[in-house]
Design a protein around this motif. Structure first.
Motif, PDB file in Angstrom:
ATOM      1  N   THR A 116       0.826  -1.193   0.000  1.00 25.37           N
ATOM      2  CA  THR A 116       0.000   0.000   0.000  1.00 25.37           C
ATOM      3  C   THR A 116       0.867   1.251   0.000  1.00 25.37           C
ATOM      4  O   THR A 116       2.097   1.178   0.111  1.00 25.37           O
ATOM      5  CB  THR A 116      -0.901   0.033   1.250  1.00 25.37           C
ATOM      6  N   TRP A 117       0.193   2.406  -0.126  1.00 29.61           N
ATOM      7  CA  TRP A 117       0.907   3.681  -0.115  1.00 29.61           C
ATOM      8  C   TRP A 117       1.755   3.835   1.138  1.00 29.61           C
ATOM      9  O   TRP A 117       2.866   4.362   1.086  1.00 29.61           O
ATOM     10  CB  TRP A 117      -0.108   4.825  -0.203  1.00 29.61           C
ATOM     11  N   SER A 118       1.228   3.354   2.263  1.00 29.36           N
ATOM     12  CA  SER A 118       1.922   3.515   3.539  1.00 29.36           C
ATOM     13  C   SER A 118       2.958   2.429   3.800  1.00 29.36           C
ATOM     14  O   SER A 118       3.662   2.477   4.813  1.00 29.36           O
ATOM     15  CB  SER A 118       0.902   3.511   4.681  1.00 29.36           C
ATOM     16  N   GLY A 119       3.039   1.451   2.908  1.00 29.58           N
ATOM     17  CA  GLY A 119       4.073   0.434   3.055  1.00 29.58           C
ATOM     18  C   GLY A 119       3.616  -0.899   3.617  1.00 29.58           C
ATOM     19  O   GLY A 119       4.448  -1.792   3.813  1.00 29.58           O
ATOM     20  N   SER A 120       2.343  -1.079   3.848  1.00 29.53           N
ATOM     21  CA  SER A 120       1.846  -2.375   4.312  1.00 29.53           C
ATOM     22  C   SER A 120       1.906  -3.381   3.180  1.00 29.53           C
ATOM     23  O   SER A 120       1.486  -3.086   2.064  1.00 29.53           O
ATOM     24  CB  SER A 120       0.409  -2.240   4.819  1.00 29.53           C
ATOM     25  N   THR A 121       2.424  -4.555   3.476  1.00 37.18           N
ATOM     26  CA  THR A 121       2.635  -5.566   2.436  1.00 37.18           C
ATOM     27  C   THR A 121       1.768  -6.806   2.651  1.00 37.18           C
ATOM     28  O   THR A 121       1.344  -7.107   3.769  1.00 37.18           O
ATOM     29  CB  THR A 121       4.106  -6.001   2.389  1.00 37.18           C
ATOM     30  N   ASN A 122       1.542  -7.498   1.559  1.00 38.56           N
ATOM     31  CA  ASN A 122       0.792  -8.744   1.576  1.00 38.56           C
ATOM     32  C   ASN A 122       1.431  -9.675   0.555  1.00 38.56           C
ATOM     33  O   ASN A 122       1.788  -9.231  -0.547  1.00 38.56           O
ATOM     34  CB  ASN A 122      -0.676  -8.489   1.209  1.00 38.56           C
ATOM     35  N   TYR A 123       1.590 -10.950   0.927  1.00 39.13           N
ATOM     36  CA  TYR A 123       2.246 -11.909   0.043  1.00 39.13           C
ATOM     37  C   TYR A 123       1.402 -13.167  -0.106  1.00 39.13           C
ATOM     38  O   TYR A 123       0.729 -13.597   0.835  1.00 39.13           O
ATOM     39  CB  TYR A 123       3.609 -12.317   0.608  1.00 39.13           C
ATOM     40  N   ALA A 124       1.494 -13.774  -1.269  1.00 45.80           N
ATOM     41  CA  ALA A 124       0.926 -15.104  -1.444  1.00 45.80           C
ATOM     42  C   ALA A 124       1.697 -16.068  -0.555  1.00 45.80           C
ATOM     43  O   ALA A 124       2.906 -15.916  -0.356  1.00 45.80           O
ATOM     44  CB  ALA A 124       1.034 -15.543  -2.904  1.00 45.80           C
ATOM     45  N   ASP A 125       1.001 -17.054  -0.020  1.00 48.40           N
ATOM     46  CA  ASP A 125       1.654 -18.008   0.878  1.00 48.40           C
ATOM     47  C   ASP A 125       2.854 -18.683   0.205  1.00 48.40           C
ATOM     48  O   ASP A 125       3.861 -18.978   0.854  1.00 48.40           O
ATOM     49  CB  ASP A 125       0.654 -19.075   1.334  1.00 48.40           C
ATOM     50  N   SER A 126       2.749 -18.911  -1.082  1.00 51.16           N
ATOM     51  CA  SER A 126       3.791 -19.643  -1.803  1.00 51.16           C
ATOM     52  C   SER A 126       5.098 -18.874  -1.926  1.00 51.16           C
ATOM     53  O   SER A 126       6.134 -19.470  -2.240  1.00 51.16           O
ATOM     54  CB  SER A 126       3.291 -20.019  -3.201  1.00 51.16           C
ATOM     55  N   VAL A 127       5.072 -17.558  -1.693  1.00 51.88           N
ATOM     56  CA  VAL A 127       6.295 -16.767  -1.849  1.00 51.88           C
ATOM     57  C   VAL A 127       6.765 -16.139  -0.551  1.00 51.88           C
ATOM     58  O   VAL A 127       7.830 -15.502  -0.517  1.00 51.88           O
ATOM     59  CB  VAL A 127       6.119 -15.674  -2.921  1.00 51.88           C
ATOM     60  N   LYS A 128       6.022 -16.296   0.516  1.00 53.85           N
ATOM     61  CA  LYS A 128       6.403 -15.704   1.793  1.00 53.85           C
ATOM     62  C   LYS A 128       7.786 -16.198   2.217  1.00 53.85           C
ATOM     63  O   LYS A 128       8.089 -17.383   2.140  1.00 53.85           O
ATOM     64  CB  LYS A 128       5.376 -16.057   2.869  1.00 53.85           C
ATOM     65  N   GLY A 129       8.606 -15.260   2.652  1.00 54.61           N
ATOM     66  CA  GLY A 129       9.959 -15.595   3.077  1.00 54.61           C
ATOM     67  C   GLY A 129      10.968 -15.638   1.943  1.00 54.61           C
ATOM     68  O   GLY A 129      12.171 -15.715   2.204  1.00 54.61           O
ATOM     69  N   ARG A 130      10.492 -15.590   0.698  1.00 54.16           N
ATOM     70  CA  ARG A 130      11.410 -15.646  -0.448  1.00 54.16           C
ATOM     71  C   ARG A 130      11.368 -14.360  -1.279  1.00 54.16           C
ATOM     72  O   ARG A 130      12.377 -13.968  -1.845  1.00 54.16           O
ATOM     73  CB  ARG A 130      11.062 -16.831  -1.349  1.00 54.16           C
ATOM     74  N   PHE A 131      10.192 -13.751  -1.361  1.00 54.68           N
ATOM     75  CA  PHE A 131      10.032 -12.544  -2.177  1.00 54.68           C
ATOM     76  C   PHE A 131       9.843 -11.335  -1.269  1.00 54.68           C
ATOM     77  O   PHE A 131       9.251 -11.439  -0.179  1.00 54.68           O
ATOM     78  CB  PHE A 131       8.808 -12.659  -3.066  1.00 54.68           C
ATOM     79  N   THR A 132      10.307 -10.191  -1.745  1.00 57.96           N
ATOM     80  CA  THR A 132      10.123  -8.939  -1.017  1.00 57.96           C
ATOM     81  C   THR A 132       9.684  -7.852  -1.986  1.00 57.96           C
ATOM     82  O   THR A 132      10.353  -7.622  -2.999  1.00 57.96           O
ATOM     83  CB  THR A 132      11.420  -8.498  -0.318  1.00 57.96           C
ATOM     84  N   ILE A 133       8.583  -7.205  -1.666  1.00 56.38           N
ATOM     85  CA  ILE A 133       8.094  -6.098  -2.483  1.00 56.38           C
ATOM     86  C   ILE A 133       8.437  -4.788  -1.786  1.00 56.38           C
ATOM     87  O   ILE A 133       8.371  -4.681  -0.553  1.00 56.38           O
ATOM     88  CB  ILE A 133       6.578  -6.213  -2.736  1.00 56.38           C
ATOM     89  N   SER A 134       8.812  -3.801  -2.585  1.00 52.24           N
ATOM     90  CA  SER A 134       9.116  -2.487  -2.035  1.00 52.24           C
ATOM     91  C   SER A 134       8.721  -1.433  -3.069  1.00 52.24           C
ATOM     92  O   SER A 134       8.534  -1.745  -4.243  1.00 52.24           O
ATOM     93  CB  SER A 134      10.605  -2.367  -1.688  1.00 52.24           C
TER      94      SER A 134
END
Length: 116
Positions: free
Chosen positions: A52-70
């Motif tokens: 989100t605009w404020s930096g809150s992130t959400n990940y698919a379970d399959s990529v958690k711990g491996r992918f990072t969005i910024s």
């Protein structure tokens, strides 16, 4: 007119890393959520990660711990760092921007192929 341009896709061996970037151009009104989706052959497009605009992130379970969005709001860019890639991560990755109360826009997609 809003345009999204992705870069950084390619071919990588399993266990490797790739970094996808998406640059937005044009006038974008309102607070935005940025996201990456992917579509594997024969499958529906699915959400990979969002921020989100404020930096809150959400990940698919399959990529958690491996992918990072910024994101960099000043530069209107969003990045997806993908580590420990698996063959099942293969697909076309699409950048998405969703302004609050506005219409969403999509990039043209970038191919990611992970070989076993």
């Amino acid at each position: 007119q809003v345009q999204l341009v992705e870069s950084g896709g390619g071919l990588v061996q399993a266990g490797g890393s790739l970094r996808l970037s998406c640059a937005a151009s044009g006038i974008i009104y309102g607070l935005t959520t940025r996201a990456w989706y992917r579509q594997a052959p024969g499958k529906q497009r699915e959400l990979v990660a969002s921020i989100t605009w404020s930096g809150s992130t959400n990940y698919a379970d399959s990529v958690k711990g491996r992918f990072t969005i910024s994101r960099d709001n000043a530069k209107k860019t969003v990045t997806l760092q993908m580590n420990s890639l698996k063959p099942e991560d293969t697909g076309v990755y699409y950048c998405n921007i969703s302004p609050l109360g506005g219409s969403e826009h999509w990039g043209q997609g970038t191919q990611v192929t992970v070989s076993s």
